[in-house]
Motif scaffolding. Structure first.
Motif, PDB file in Angstrom:
ATOM      1  N   GLY A 196      33.750  58.330  55.521  1.00 53.61           N
ATOM      2  CA  GLY A 196      35.041  57.803  55.944  1.00 53.61           C
ATOM      3  C   GLY A 196      35.617  56.900  54.876  1.00 53.61           C
ATOM      4  N   THR A 197      36.874  56.529  55.045  1.00 55.07           N
ATOM      5  CA  THR A 197      37.575  55.658  54.106  1.00 55.07           C
ATOM      6  C   THR A 197      37.806  54.301  54.757  1.00 55.07           C
ATOM      7  OG1 THR A 197      38.690  57.560  53.132  1.00 55.07           O
ATOM      8  CG2 THR A 197      39.630  55.395  52.680  1.00 55.07           C
ATOM      9  N   THR A 198      37.422  53.271  54.075  1.00 55.28           N
ATOM     10  CA  THR A 198      37.598  51.907  54.562  1.00 55.28           C
ATOM     11  C   THR A 198      38.324  51.091  53.506  1.00 55.28           C
ATOM     12  OG1 THR A 198      35.426  51.254  53.710  1.00 55.28           O
ATOM     13  CG2 THR A 198      35.544  51.996  56.016  1.00 55.28           C
ATOM     14  N   SER A 199      39.067  50.097  53.952  1.00 55.66           N
ATOM     15  CA  SER A 199      39.806  49.195  53.067  1.00 55.66           C
ATOM     16  C   SER A 199      39.200  47.799  53.161  1.00 55.66           C
ATOM     17  CB  SER A 199      41.290  49.153  53.437  1.00 55.66           C
ATOM     18  OG  SER A 199      41.870  50.445  53.320  1.00 55.66           O
ATOM     19  N   VAL A 200      38.950  47.214  52.019  1.00 57.10           N
ATOM     20  CA  VAL A 200      38.352  45.879  51.948  1.00 57.10           C
ATOM     21  C   VAL A 200      39.323  44.966  51.221  1.00 57.10           C
ATOM     22  CG1 VAL A 200      36.394  44.524  51.165  1.00 57.10           C
ATOM     23  CG2 VAL A 200      36.039  46.875  51.929  1.00 57.10           C
ATOM     24  N   ASP A 201      39.684  43.874  51.844  1.00 54.88           N
ATOM     25  CA  ASP A 201      40.600  42.902  51.247  1.00 54.88           C
ATOM     26  C   ASP A 201      39.763  41.798  50.599  1.00 54.88           C
ATOM     27  OD1 ASP A 201      42.636  41.289  50.487  1.00 54.88           O
ATOM     28  OD2 ASP A 201      43.365  40.815  52.492  1.00 54.88           O
TER      29      ASP A 201
END
Length: 279
Positions: free
Chosen positions: A104-109
């Motif tokens: 899956g694709t995850t976004s990390v700030d």
């Protein structure tokens, strides 16, 4: 002897006639039987008076249509059945997939905290704000080259707001006058001033753009960031000019400033508040 012969001839002639009639009737019956059998076996060769033959012809004509209809129904059933089978198979394979959910694709700030660099005191009272929309029409011609070879025309929809307020930070002595019983206050303020326009980038866009052949080739090898910057700069200039020509915006700013000062001073016992705008 002559009489005998005459009698025998008279008796013989009727028998011959009846036998001939019987033979003719037999031949006719045989002929009708043969024709009737031919009409039943070979309807295409029968006459128009044969009702059985015409019925068979109509049935033969209807057979190709019924066959085509049956073939179409079979094909439709096969297509629907294939689609359902494919859907069921795909769903089953998706449910049985052991790697489902592993990728899956995850976004990390990972942005750092904001650092406060400076604080600026603002004595500006923002009294009103005007929202504007305009069309910027810019055309660049290259003389004497025709426009389809060189040159461009751009229609840019610009949207933005211009605020207007009163600067309260530079009030000198005598700007506020109060009578002896502290019921009447007179305040002299500078005239409202316009702030720099604020472009609404979400509502501003290039509506249309016509370019010559040479300009299109040049754009393929270079970006148009400078041109976009010029469009926004020109739009900001046009917004400032439009706000300066709007008297309603200045009148609204003066009205709101008076209402604000009256609301602040009346609870302190001032029954009359006069606000003058100088300059």
């Amino acid at each position: 002897m002559g009489k005998t012969e005459t009698t025998s001839e008279k008796q013989t002639q009727p028998l011959s006639t009846s036998s001939n009639n019987g033979l003719e009737r037999a031949r006719d019956s045989v002929r009708r039987g043969v024709l009737s059998r031919r009409g039943k076996e070979e309807p295409g060769e029968g006459g128009s008076g044969n009702a059985g033959g015409s019925t068979v012809v109509n049935r033969e004509a209807r057979r190709p249509r019924s066959r085509l209809l049956t073939l179409a129904l079979v094909i439709a059933v096969l297509l629907v059945s294939g689609a359902l089978a494919l859907n069921l198979t795909t769903g089953a394979l998706d449910r049985l997939n052991p790697f489902k959910g592993m990728f899956g694709t995850t976004s990390v700030d990972r942005s750092g905290p904001a650092v406060l660099k400076s604080i600026q005191d603002l004595g500006q009272f923002e009294a009103a704000s005007g929202y504007y929309e305009l069309v910027v029409d810019v055309e660049k011609d290259v003389k004497p080259v025709p426009s389809f070879l060189a040159g461009q025309r751009t229609l840019f929809i610009a949207a933005g707001s211009v605020d207007i307020g009163v600067n309260l930070s530079n009030l000198g002595e005598g700007a506020v006058k109060v009578n002896g019983d502290r019921t009447h206050a007179t305040i002299d303020l500078p005239a409202p001033t316009l702030s720099a326009p604020t472009i609404d980038y979400d509502r501003s866009y290039v509506y249309s753009q016509d370019r010559g052949l040479f300009d299109r080739v040049q754009d393929a090898f270079s970006d148009n960031s400078d041109e976009t910057r010029q469009l926004y700069s020109l739009a900001s200039q046009r917004l400032a000019e439009a706000a300066a020509e709007t008297d309603d915006l200045r009148d609204r700013a003066e009205k709101n400033t008076r209402a604000t000062l009256e609301g602040l001073l009346q609870p302190l016992g001032f029954t009359q508040v006069t606000v003058n705008f100088v300059g």
